[in-house]
Design a protein around this motif. Sequence first.
Motif: not given
Length: 132
Positions: A43-48, A76-77, A127-129
């Motif tokens: 599991t990765i967390v990218v910008d929340g 991992f963050s 990834i959505a921003s």
Amino acid sequence: MANIFSSLRNYISPVYVTMLFAAFVLWYITKLGETYTTDHEVTIVVDGQEFEVGCTIRGKGTNLISYTMSSKRSCFSIPSAELSYDKEVTDDNGVTYRHVTGVSLQQALAARMSDIDVVAVTNLPTIASVEE
């Protein structure tokens, strides 16, 4: 049934059973010292934002067991600044979707999994921003 166990005890020594168990434990420890390759979900967390990513990892058996058995070592963050992207698409609502490159995610995970090698990464996230 008790008669069977008592007759077996005459033929099988408790010392023999103990030595057999010790041999099995030593063989298992020896096998864990070898290098193995396996697939592992991370599991990765990218910008929340949380994503499930498949990894092919290689390392000593003892290190691989610690990664596959521990949920703490499977999350991992990663800040988005560490990743590179190969394409961006903006929709009508102003949301930009960026597709992460496999090499950048593999390098980011390898830096966090220092005692094993990250061979490949699958299920690359988009990834959505929000554009400002």
